[in-house]
Design a protein around this motif. Structure first.
Motif, mmCIF file in Angstrom:
data_model
loop_
_atom_site.group_PDB
_atom_site.id
_atom_site.type_symbol
_atom_site.label_atom_id
_atom_site.label_comp_id
_atom_site.label_asym_id
_atom_site.label_seq_id
_atom_site.Cartn_x
_atom_site.Cartn_y
_atom_site.Cartn_z
ATOM 1 N N HIS A 105 0.860 -1.199 0.030
ATOM 2 C CA HIS A 105 -0.039 -0.048 -0.100
ATOM 3 C C HIS A 105 0.837 1.076 -0.184
ATOM 4 N N GLN A 106 1.965 1.236 0.605
ATOM 5 C CA GLN A 106 3.235 2.536 0.505
ATOM 6 C C GLN A 106 3.410 2.580 -0.715
ATOM 7 N N GLN A 107 3.505 1.735 -1.751
ATOM 8 C CA GLN A 107 3.940 2.081 -3.075
ATOM 9 C C GLN A 107 2.568 2.485 -3.850
ATOM 10 N N LEU A 108 1.663 2.242 -3.595
ATOM 11 C CA LEU A 108 0.328 2.820 -3.802
ATOM 12 C C LEU A 108 -0.033 4.079 -3.561
ATOM 13 N N GLN A 109 0.322 4.440 -2.443
ATOM 14 C CA GLN A 109 0.480 5.767 -1.794
ATOM 15 C C GLN A 109 1.190 6.894 -2.430
ATOM 16 N N GLU A 110 2.359 6.228 -2.499
ATOM 17 C CA GLU A 110 3.575 6.896 -3.299
ATOM 18 C C GLU A 110 3.001 7.604 -4.737
ATOM 19 N N LEU A 111 2.509 6.191 -5.671
ATOM 20 C CA LEU A 111 1.841 6.488 -6.991
ATOM 21 C C LEU A 111 0.970 7.647 -6.976
ATOM 22 N N ALA A 112 -0.058 7.550 -5.945
ATOM 23 C CA ALA A 112 -1.201 8.586 -5.710
ATOM 24 C C ALA A 112 -0.491 10.093 -5.456
ATOM 25 N N ASP A 113 0.606 10.010 -4.792
ATOM 26 C CA ASP A 113 1.221 11.393 -4.272
ATOM 27 C C ASP A 113 1.896 11.915 -5.421
ATOM 28 N N TYR A 114 2.487 11.297 -6.697
ATOM 29 C CA TYR A 114 3.132 11.790 -7.517
ATOM 30 C C TYR A 114 2.377 11.676 -8.846
ATOM 31 N N ALA A 115 1.191 11.296 -8.726
ATOM 32 C CA ALA A 115 0.534 11.224 -10.220
ATOM 33 C C ALA A 115 -0.453 12.409 -10.157
ATOM 34 N N SER A 116 -0.572 13.128 -11.484
ATOM 35 C CA SER A 116 -1.567 14.082 -11.738
ATOM 36 C C SER A 116 -2.659 13.759 -12.040
ATOM 37 N N VAL A 117 -3.094 12.398 -12.239
ATOM 38 C CA VAL A 117 -4.308 11.850 -12.418
ATOM 39 C C VAL A 117 -4.703 10.918 -11.442
ATOM 40 N N PRO A 118 -6.041 10.723 -11.355
ATOM 41 C CA PRO A 118 -6.602 9.627 -10.210
ATOM 42 C C PRO A 118 -5.965 8.388 -10.402
ATOM 43 N N VAL A 119 -5.879 7.925 -9.063
ATOM 44 C CA VAL A 119 -5.305 6.526 -8.795
ATOM 45 C C VAL A 119 -6.157 5.857 -8.010
ATOM 46 N N ILE A 120 -6.469 4.889 -8.561
ATOM 47 C CA ILE A 120 -7.703 3.646 -7.850
ATOM 48 C C ILE A 120 -6.743 2.455 -7.525
ATOM 49 N N ASN A 121 -7.165 1.957 -6.273
ATOM 50 C CA ASN A 121 -6.495 1.027 -5.560
ATOM 51 C C ASN A 121 -7.583 -0.311 -6.118
ATOM 52 N N ALA A 122 -6.727 -1.255 -6.757
ATOM 53 C CA ALA A 122 -7.429 -2.406 -7.446
ATOM 54 C C ALA A 122 -7.151 -3.555 -6.516
ATOM 55 N N LEU A 123 -6.388 -3.314 -5.498
ATOM 56 C CA LEU A 123 -5.821 -4.258 -4.282
ATOM 57 C C LEU A 123 -4.498 -3.739 -3.818
ATOM 58 N N SER A 124 -4.314 -3.706 -2.669
ATOM 59 C CA SER A 124 -3.099 -3.788 -1.776
ATOM 60 C C SER A 124 -3.334 -4.446 -0.523
ATOM 61 N N ASP A 125 -1.868 -4.508 0.046
ATOM 62 C CA ASP A 125 -2.109 -5.328 1.193
ATOM 63 C C ASP A 125 -2.957 -4.659 2.354
#
Length: 312
Positions: A105-125
Motif C-alpha cells: 500500500h505504501q507503493q500505491l500511496q507513492e503513486l497517488a502522491d506523484y501522479a497528476s491523474v486519479p489513482v484507484i486501488n485495485a488491491l493492496s496489502d
C-alpha cells in the motif's frame, strides 16, 4: 475540470458518496452506460495476477468509452526497475487514470502522491475497496439496503476484512469478525476497529456494532451476511500449512450458515481454496451470492470511474 481524486481506501469517499456509487452501480446494470471516459486512456498497473479485477476493469473502461493499457510487473518493475514516483510522473503524461494492483500500500500511496491523474486501488496489502463496493452493491440488491444488517466475516483480518470493517458501519451495518485470536497475527488491527467505530459515531447509527470475536459460531449468530476469504493470500504461500492448522474450525459450511439468520447471504470474493475456508460446492449453496459479487465488480467499478471523472 474535475479536481483529481484518488480511491485508495473505502474511506476516501464519504458515506453519502458511497451510497451514491452503490445506487449508480445498480442503475448501470439496467441501462445504457454514459461515456465519461470517451477519448480517455487508463493504465492497469498490475504487480499481481487477476481474473475478476483485470477483466471487469477492461470491460468497464471499454463500456464507458475509454481505452485501457495493461502493464504487468515485467513491463514496469514497480519499486525495483523504476521508482513508484517516476512511474507515476511518466504515466501521468500518457493516461488519464492509473488503476494499480500492488503488493504494498505504501507503493500505491507513492503513486497517488506523484501522479497528476486519479489513482484507484485495485488491491493492496492494506485494502481492497473496489471489491467492497461490489459487495455492497450485491447486498443492496439482495437485501434492499445495508442499514440495520449484521455482516459477519470469518477468517483472516486481511485487506478485504479491513475494507469491509471501514465501509459497512458508516452505512448502518454492524460488522463482526471471527479470527483465531489466540495467535494474534490474524486479528484486525485496533486502529481499523477504532476508525470504524468512529465513523459510526459520525453517521449517528446508535445500534451499529463493530466486534472482534474468536468463536465463528458465536460470530454468525443473528448475521444477515456471512462472508469469508482465503486463509492464505498471494505472497503468503510460505505460511500456507501453518495457517491451515491455525484456522481449523473456521471453514464456512451449511452447518455454520444454519446458525445465521434465516435467508442470510453467503459471500466470498474469490478465488476459493475449496476444503479450506469453504467446503466443496459452497459457492453453489442456495444462499450463496458469490457469483453475483464477481459480476458486480464490473458495475461497481464503472460507477467508481464515473464518479471520479465527473465529480459525482
Amino acid at each position: 475540470m474535475v479536481e483529481k481524486r484518488d480511491f485508495l481506501s473505502i474511506t476516501d469517499v464519504s458515506a453519502a458518496e458511497n451510497r451514491q456509487i452503490i445506487l449508480r452501480a445498480c442503475q448501470m446494470k439496467s441501462e445504457s452506460s454514459s461515456s465519461p471516459l470517451a477519448g480517455k486512456s487508463v493504465a492497469l498497473l498490475f504487480e499481481k495476477p487477476s481474473l475478476r479485477t483485470r477483466a471487469s476493469f477492461e470491460v468497464g473502461i471499454h463500456q464507458l468509452g475509454g481505452h485501457s493499457i495493461y502493464l504487468g510487473q515485467q513491463e514496469v518493475g514497480l519499486g525495483t526497475r523504476e521508482s513508484a514516483s517516476d512511474v507515476a510522473r511518466v504515466l501521468s503524461g500518457y493516461v488519464d487514470c492509473i488503476i494499480a494492483r500492488v503488493f504494498s500500500h505504501q507503493q500505491l500511496q507513492e503513486l497517488a502522491d506523484y501522479a497528476s491523474v486519479p489513482v484507484i486501488n485495485a488491491l493492496s496489502d492494506l485494502e481492497h475497496p473496489c471489491q467492497i463496493v461490489a459487495d455492497m452493491v450485491t447486498i443492496q440488491e439482495h437485501k434492499g439496503g445495508l442499514e440495520g444488517l449484521k455482516v459477519t466475516f470469518i477468517g483472516d483480518g486481511n485487506n478485504v476484512a479491513r475494507s469491509l470493517c471501514l465501509g459497512l458501519p458508516a452505512l448502518g451495518a454492524s460488522f463482526t469478525i471471527a479470527t483465531p485470536r489466540r495467535y494474534h497475527k490474524y486479528d484486525l488491527d485496533q486502529e481499523t476497529l477504532a476508525m470504524a467505530r468512529q465513523r459510526v459515531i459520525g453517521e449517528k447509527f446508535d445500534s451499529v456494532e463493530v466486534l472482534a470475536l474468536e468463536d465463528p459460531v458465536e460470530a454468525v449468530q443473528q448475521a444477515d451476511v456471512v462472508y469469508t476469504d482465503v486463509w492464505t493470500s498471494m505472497g503468503q504461500d510460505a505460511e500456507s500449512e501453518i495457517r491451515k492448522q491455525h484456522f481449523q474450525g473456521y471453514t464456512v459450511n451449511p452447518e455454520l450458515m444454519d446458525k445465521a439468520n434465516l435467508g442470510a447471504l453467503f459471500m466470498h470474493d474469490m478465488p476459493v481454496h475449496y476444503g479450506e475456508e469453504v467446503e466443496d460446492g459452497m459457492l453453489d449453496h442456495p444462499q450463496s451470492v458469490a457469483y453475483d459479487q464477481a459480476h458486480n465488480r464490473l458495475h461497481g467499478q464503472k460507477a467508481i470511474l464515473e464518479f471520479l471523472f465527473t465529480g459525482g
